[in-house]
Design a protein around this motif. Sequence first.
Motif, PDB file in Angstrom:
ATOM      1  N   GLN A  90       0.786  -1.201  -0.086  1.00  0.00           N
ATOM      2  CA  GLN A  90      -0.078   0.102  -0.108  1.00  0.00           C
ATOM      3  C   GLN A  90       0.861   1.236  -0.090  1.00  0.00           C
ATOM      4  OE1 GLN A  90      -3.312   0.757  -0.298  1.00  0.00           O
ATOM      5  NE2 GLN A  90      -2.946   2.990  -0.071  1.00  0.00           N
ATOM      6  N   LEU A  91       1.921   1.345   0.653  1.00  0.00           N
ATOM      7  CA  LEU A  91       2.958   2.472   0.976  1.00  0.00           C
ATOM      8  C   LEU A  91       3.612   2.491  -0.371  1.00  0.00           C
ATOM      9  CD1 LEU A  91       4.089   2.093   4.585  1.00  0.00           C
ATOM     10  CD2 LEU A  91       2.678   4.009   3.654  1.00  0.00           C
ATOM     11  N   LYS A  92       3.983   1.441  -0.988  1.00  0.00           N
ATOM     12  CA  LYS A  92       4.486   1.558  -2.283  1.00  0.00           C
ATOM     13  C   LYS A  92       3.885   2.169  -3.397  1.00  0.00           C
ATOM     14  CE  LYS A  92       8.559  -1.427  -1.367  1.00  0.00           C
ATOM     15  NZ  LYS A  92       9.362  -2.421  -1.703  1.00  0.00           N
ATOM     16  N   SER A  93       2.507   1.794  -3.244  1.00  0.00           N
ATOM     17  CA  SER A  93       1.527   2.314  -4.291  1.00  0.00           C
ATOM     18  C   SER A  93       1.323   3.832  -4.269  1.00  0.00           C
ATOM     19  CB  SER A  93       0.265   1.426  -4.265  1.00  0.00           C
ATOM     20  OG  SER A  93      -0.542   2.058  -3.294  1.00  0.00           O
ATOM     21  N   GLU A  94       1.575   4.308  -2.952  1.00  0.00           N
ATOM     22  CA  GLU A  94       1.665   5.629  -2.815  1.00  0.00           C
ATOM     23  C   GLU A  94       2.869   6.450  -3.138  1.00  0.00           C
ATOM     24  OE1 GLU A  94       0.519   6.599   1.177  1.00  0.00           O
ATOM     25  OE2 GLU A  94      -1.314   4.829   1.111  1.00  0.00           O
ATOM     26  N   GLY A  95       3.880   5.630  -3.628  1.00  0.00           N
ATOM     27  CA  GLY A  95       4.947   6.244  -3.929  1.00  0.00           C
ATOM     28  C   GLY A  95       6.139   6.239  -3.002  1.00  0.00           C
ATOM     29  N   PHE A  96       6.002   5.522  -1.853  1.00  0.00           N
ATOM     30  CA  PHE A  96       7.119   5.310  -1.018  1.00  0.00           C
ATOM     31  C   PHE A  96       7.701   4.134  -1.320  1.00  0.00           C
ATOM     32  CE2 PHE A  96       3.813   7.838   1.333  1.00  0.00           C
ATOM     33  CZ  PHE A  96       4.378   9.063   1.320  1.00  0.00           C
ATOM     34  N   ASP A  97       9.165   4.082  -1.713  1.00  0.00           N
ATOM     35  CA  ASP A  97       9.928   3.231  -2.055  1.00  0.00           C
ATOM     36  C   ASP A  97      10.832   2.617  -0.884  1.00  0.00           C
ATOM     37  OD1 ASP A  97       8.895   2.773  -4.453  1.00  0.00           O
ATOM     38  OD2 ASP A  97      10.372   4.223  -5.562  1.00  0.00           O
ATOM     39  N   ASN A  98      11.166   3.750   0.240  1.00  0.00           N
ATOM     40  CA  ASN A  98      12.174   3.258   1.208  1.00  0.00           C
ATOM     41  C   ASN A  98      11.428   2.553   2.224  1.00  0.00           C
ATOM     42  OD1 ASN A  98      14.257   4.506  -0.439  1.00  0.00           O
ATOM     43  ND2 ASN A  98      13.671   6.319   0.307  1.00  0.00           N
ATOM     44  N   VAL A  99      10.671   1.406   2.032  1.00  0.00           N
ATOM     45  CA  VAL A  99       9.959   0.863   2.974  1.00  0.00           C
ATOM     46  C   VAL A  99      10.047  -0.757   2.742  1.00  0.00           C
ATOM     47  CG1 VAL A  99       7.694   0.945   1.673  1.00  0.00           C
ATOM     48  CG2 VAL A  99       7.913   0.519   4.332  1.00  0.00           C
ATOM     49  N   GLU A 100      10.567  -1.416   4.073  1.00  0.00           N
ATOM     50  CA  GLU A 100      10.455  -3.013   3.885  1.00  0.00           C
ATOM     51  C   GLU A 100       9.929  -3.416   5.120  1.00  0.00           C
ATOM     52  OE1 GLU A 100      14.259  -5.236   4.636  1.00  0.00           O
ATOM     53  OE2 GLU A 100      14.965  -3.256   4.137  1.00  0.00           O
ATOM     54  N   LEU A 101       9.427  -4.683   4.813  1.00  0.00           N
ATOM     55  CA  LEU A 101       8.749  -5.644   6.050  1.00  0.00           C
ATOM     56  C   LEU A 101       9.785  -6.179   6.938  1.00  0.00           C
ATOM     57  CD1 LEU A 101       6.279  -6.876   7.281  1.00  0.00           C
ATOM     58  CD2 LEU A 101       6.626  -8.903   5.892  1.00  0.00           C
ATOM     59  N   LEU A 102       9.749  -6.134   8.005  1.00  0.00           N
ATOM     60  CA  LEU A 102      10.372  -6.785   9.092  1.00  0.00           C
ATOM     61  C   LEU A 102       9.701  -7.579   9.839  1.00  0.00           C
ATOM     62  CD1 LEU A 102      13.258  -7.116  10.295  1.00  0.00           C
ATOM     63  CD2 LEU A 102      12.646  -5.682  12.098  1.00  0.00           C
ATOM     64  N   GLN A 103       9.541  -9.001   9.668  1.00  0.00           N
ATOM     65  CA  GLN A 103       8.718  -9.849  10.587  1.00  0.00           C
ATOM     66  C   GLN A 103       9.191  -9.962  12.042  1.00  0.00           C
ATOM     67  OE1 GLN A 103       8.640 -12.926  11.930  1.00  0.00           O
ATOM     68  NE2 GLN A 103       6.533 -12.875  12.464  1.00  0.00           N
ATOM     69  N   ILE A 104       8.140  -9.410  12.832  1.00  0.00           N
ATOM     70  CA  ILE A 104       8.648  -9.407  14.138  1.00  0.00           C
ATOM     71  C   ILE A 104       7.511  -9.544  15.108  1.00  0.00           C
ATOM     72  CG2 ILE A 104       8.544  -6.800  14.166  1.00  0.00           C
ATOM     73  CD1 ILE A 104      10.755  -7.092  16.312  1.00  0.00           C
ATOM     74  N   ASP A 105       7.370 -10.535  15.890  1.00  0.00           N
ATOM     75  CA  ASP A 105       6.209 -10.793  17.124  1.00  0.00           C
ATOM     76  C   ASP A 105       6.888 -10.365  18.312  1.00  0.00           C
ATOM     77  OD1 ASP A 105       4.502 -11.709  18.895  1.00  0.00           O
ATOM     78  OD2 ASP A 105       4.168 -13.488  17.906  1.00  0.00           O
ATOM     79  N   VAL A 106       6.634  -9.295  18.818  1.00  0.00           N
ATOM     80  CA  VAL A 106       7.299  -8.588  19.879  1.00  0.00           C
ATOM     81  C   VAL A 106       7.010  -9.801  21.439  1.00  0.00           C
ATOM     82  CG1 VAL A 106       7.297  -6.387  19.223  1.00  0.00           C
ATOM     83  CG2 VAL A 106       5.482  -7.418  20.857  1.00  0.00           C
ATOM     84  N   SER A 107       6.069 -10.649  21.272  1.00  0.00           N
ATOM     85  CA  SER A 107       5.813 -11.360  22.377  1.00  0.00           C
ATOM     86  C   SER A 107       6.493 -12.603  22.196  1.00  0.00           C
ATOM     87  CB  SER A 107       4.233 -11.726  22.499  1.00  0.00           C
ATOM     88  OG  SER A 107       3.803 -12.544  21.110  1.00  0.00           O
ATOM     89  N   ASP A 108       7.323 -12.888  21.095  1.00  0.00           N
ATOM     90  CA  ASP A 108       8.157 -14.289  20.997  1.00  0.00           C
ATOM     91  C   ASP A 108       9.506 -13.675  20.961  1.00  0.00           C
ATOM     92  OD1 ASP A 108       8.969 -16.329  19.899  1.00  0.00           O
ATOM     93  OD2 ASP A 108       7.989 -16.450  18.397  1.00  0.00           O
ATOM     94  N   PRO A 109      10.149 -14.027  21.919  1.00  0.00           N
ATOM     95  CA  PRO A 109      11.574 -13.635  22.136  1.00  0.00           C
ATOM     96  C   PRO A 109      12.483 -14.275  20.911  1.00  0.00           C
ATOM     97  CG  PRO A 109      10.796 -14.319  23.999  1.00  0.00           C
ATOM     98  CD  PRO A 109       9.820 -14.670  23.335  1.00  0.00           C
ATOM     99  N   SER A 110      12.133 -15.247  20.117  1.00  0.00           N
ATOM    100  CA  SER A 110      12.991 -15.961  19.077  1.00  0.00           C
ATOM    101  C   SER A 110      12.826 -14.974  17.979  1.00  0.00           C
ATOM    102  CB  SER A 110      12.661 -17.449  18.988  1.00  0.00           C
ATOM    103  OG  SER A 110      11.224 -17.512  18.571  1.00  0.00           O
ATOM    104  N   SER A 111      11.500 -14.565  17.685  1.00  0.00           N
ATOM    105  CA  SER A 111      11.042 -13.785  16.398  1.00  0.00           C
ATOM    106  C   SER A 111      11.989 -12.159  16.739  1.00  0.00           C
ATOM    107  CB  SER A 111       9.559 -13.413  16.542  1.00  0.00           C
ATOM    108  OG  SER A 111       9.348 -12.584  15.344  1.00  0.00           O
TER     109      SER A 111
END
Length: 241
Positions: free
Chosen positions: A44-65
Amino acid sequence: MKKALITGANKSIGFETARQLLQKEYYVYLGARDITKGNEAVAQLKSEGFDNVELLQIDVSDPSSVAEAGKKITELDVLINNAGILGGWEQSAQTASLDVIKEVFNTNFFGAINVAQTFLDALKKSDEPRIVNVTSGLGSLTLHSDPNWKYYQVKNAAYGPSKSALNAYTIVLAYELKDTNFKINAVDPGYTQTDFNHHNGPGKVEDAAAIVVKYATIGNDGPTGKFFSKDMDGDSEESPW
């Protein structure tokens, strides 16, 4: 280009915070627990013209994540601990399940601490490191003790106390880093219309994100170890603890 990590950023205030930081030409790591929802938010953000964004998968309740996410970022300027859970609406101090209270604290308090500690070394490489712990007015013990406060009747045994604890941690972390360029503050975006509260709040997501961004981007002459709230009346945004 400065780099920012926002946890719980695939929707609502976190997502709008990402958008506003992108508008300020930050590189944004969009933290999300659910990979599919995170990818949709990035798209969605890239469709708005923002290229400097990437996903970081993180579950803050899971120490291993959190540990795995920590391996992927070596330099960081801004950390916004935004991820949080409510734990349901029925939270009587007399009957609330300890399992529910532990679950809420695991995300809102212990999870935020783990994220902060995990990314601290990356932040120390920045000339202007910033940490914003997204809190709530419901975490203010002073306001909760004031019968004249507009939200005095909104009490719960898990969510509010988890934010009070996060506020206390913010004070300690800011104190320990007070002789550095770190600026670490607790910021309440106010009672805002989001999925979190079934869109019951009076505030707009854009305004809520703006105060988070404000303290995530303050200069070296800015405050640290403070509690700010969008819901404060008058000219000052500083909230009592």
